[in-house]
Design an enzyme around this catalytic site. Structure first.
Site, short mmCIF file in Angstrom:
data_model
loop_
_atom_site.label_atom_id
_atom_site.label_comp_id
_atom_site.label_asym_id
_atom_site.label_seq_id
_atom_site.Cartn_x
_atom_site.Cartn_y
_atom_site.Cartn_z
CE1 TYR A 141 -3.60 -2.51 0.49
CE2 TYR A 141 -4.64 -0.55 1.36
CZ TYR A 141 -4.74 -1.82 0.87
OH TYR A 141 -5.97 -2.42 0.75
CG ASP A 248 -8.10 -4.65 1.71
OD1 ASP A 248 -9.01 -4.18 2.41
OD2 ASP A 248 -8.09 -4.59 0.46
C1 IPM Z 1 -10.29 -1.21 4.29
C2 IPM Z 1 -10.60 -0.57 2.97
C3 IPM Z 1 -9.45 0.39 2.61
C4 IPM Z 1 -8.20 -0.45 2.46
C5 IPM Z 1 -9.70 1.26 1.38
C6 IPM Z 1 -10.97 2.05 1.49
C7 IPM Z 1 -8.53 2.17 1.09
O1 IPM Z 1 -10.82 -1.53 2.00
O2 IPM Z 1 -10.13 -0.49 5.29
O3 IPM Z 1 -10.21 -2.45 4.33
O4 IPM Z 1 -7.93 -1.00 1.39
O5 IPM Z 1 -7.46 -0.56 3.44
MG MG Z 2 -10.88 -3.52 2.74
#
Ligand code: IPM
Ligand code: MG
Length: 360
Positions: A141, A248
């Protein structure tokens, strides 16, 4: 001493579900003597609309000064064509990384009353109680370099970088082992060590940290197998620890085992226990403004906030009890109603507040 809570409703159903959390916080202040001050600020698409940025300076400053942050949800189709840096998600990711909220706790617990709402057979999910500990400020990320570049042959190439330094792995591993110590003392670390060097290091560091936690039974699992095991035999897991992207994906899977993603809270903590609390579902633009969203994930996030950042475990337990009681009484929002009668977002919030007051 009064503690400060920053409230960030965000976009979509974030506004409706946070309104229910505010109602419950007012009840906790007036009827249970909770000494907190709240201040609301814009984030995500709302931040862009008001200040031209998904994480306005003033919002970040408020969050830095606060003891805890309550977050709704961000995003909506009207923002999809913005530059990547201005999209609502950047507000959330910027907050996670600016405040170093590296430890993301995502409990997946099945309320027995909702066993029939799960897409899996009741015997596979009944009694389910998993805690996913997701690394939240590193990995693919945030890894550099990243981007979309032009190749010599004229086509474009997208690229991201999956990196973890030892200290990042070590601190999330400690966080997960500490949580495992408070639960059933079983920790499964999820990686892709058969293919990725970064996972090889992850496994090595998690194993080394494990030597300080002789009472915790540590296992390792490849992420593809973990995804399969979560839907095959999820009760084998107690605590799972994994990197940002695997976490995620696996946390959405685990959420669905419990019947509805609308039930799951989360905490994102820094090294001192300051945290941001949010439901794990998103902004659900398709149902926004209809008062049909399930506010329970957000109300349960307030319980996590009381437990992890505000040192009020009794009040946290009372919220958990209140949620169990309203489910016993038959209150269901549309996502968990399985075709039966559904109450509105506001009615569900009112029911939880009433069930809280009933405990005085
Ligand atoms: C989560 C969401 C987020 C992520 C997005 C909205 C950026 O999917 O909190 O799991 O990918 O972390
Ligand atoms: Mg998510």
């Amino acid at each position: 001493m009064s503690r400060k809570i920053a409230i960030l409703p965000g976009d979509g159903i974030g506004l409706e579900i946070i309104a229910e959390a505010e109602k419950m916080l007012q009840c906790l202040q007036h009827d249970f003597g909770l000494d907190v001050e709240t201040e609301t600020a814009a984030i995500g698409g709302a931040g862009f609309d008001q200040f031209g940025h998904p994480l306005p300076e003033s919002t970040l400053a408020l969050c830095r000064q606060s003891d805890a942050i309550l977050f709704g949800s961000i995003g909506g189709p009207q923002y999809d064509s913005l530059d990547r840096e201005l999209r609502p998600e950047r507000g959330l990711l910027g907050l996670r990384s600016s405040l170093e909220l590296f430890s993301n706790l995502r409990p997946a617990m099945l309320y027995p009353q909702l066993a029939s709402a799960s897409s899996l057979k009741p015997e596979i999910v009944s009694g389910l109680d998993i805690m996913i500990v997701r690394e939240l400020t590193g990995g693919i990320y945030f890894g550099q370099p990243r981007g979309i570049r032009d190749l010599e042959n004229g086509e474009r190439q997208g690229f991201n970088t999956l990196v973890y330094a030892e200290h990042e792995i070590e601190r999330i591993a400690r966080s997960a082992f500490d949580i495992a110590m408070l639960r059933n003392r079983k920790l499964c670390s999820v990686d892709k060590a058969n293919v990725l060097e970064v996972s090889e290091l992850w496994r090595e560091v998690v194993t080394a940290v494990g030597r300080d936690y002789a009472d915790v039974e540590l296992s390792h699992m490849y992420v593809d197998n973990a995804a399969m095991q979560l839907v095959r035999a999820p009760k084998q897991f107690d605590v799972m620890v994994t990197g940002n992207m695997f976490g995620d994906i696996l946390s959405d899977t685990a959420a669905m085992l419990t019947g509805s993603i609308g039930m799951l809270p989360s905490a994102s903590l820094d090294k001192n226990g300051k945290g941001m609390y949010e439901p794990i579902h998103g902004s659900a633009p398709d149902i926004a403004g209809k008062s049909i969203a399930n506010p329970l994930a957000t109300l349960l996030s307030v319980a996590m906030m009381l437990r992890y950042s505000l040192a009020q475990p009794e009040l946290a337990n009372m919220i958990d009890t209140a949620v169990g009681n309203v489910l016993n009484q038959g209150f269901r929002t549309a996502d968990i109603a399985a075709g039966g009668n559904a109450v509105s977002t506001v009615e569900m919030g009112d029911a939880v507040v009433a069930a809280l007051r009933a405990q005085i």
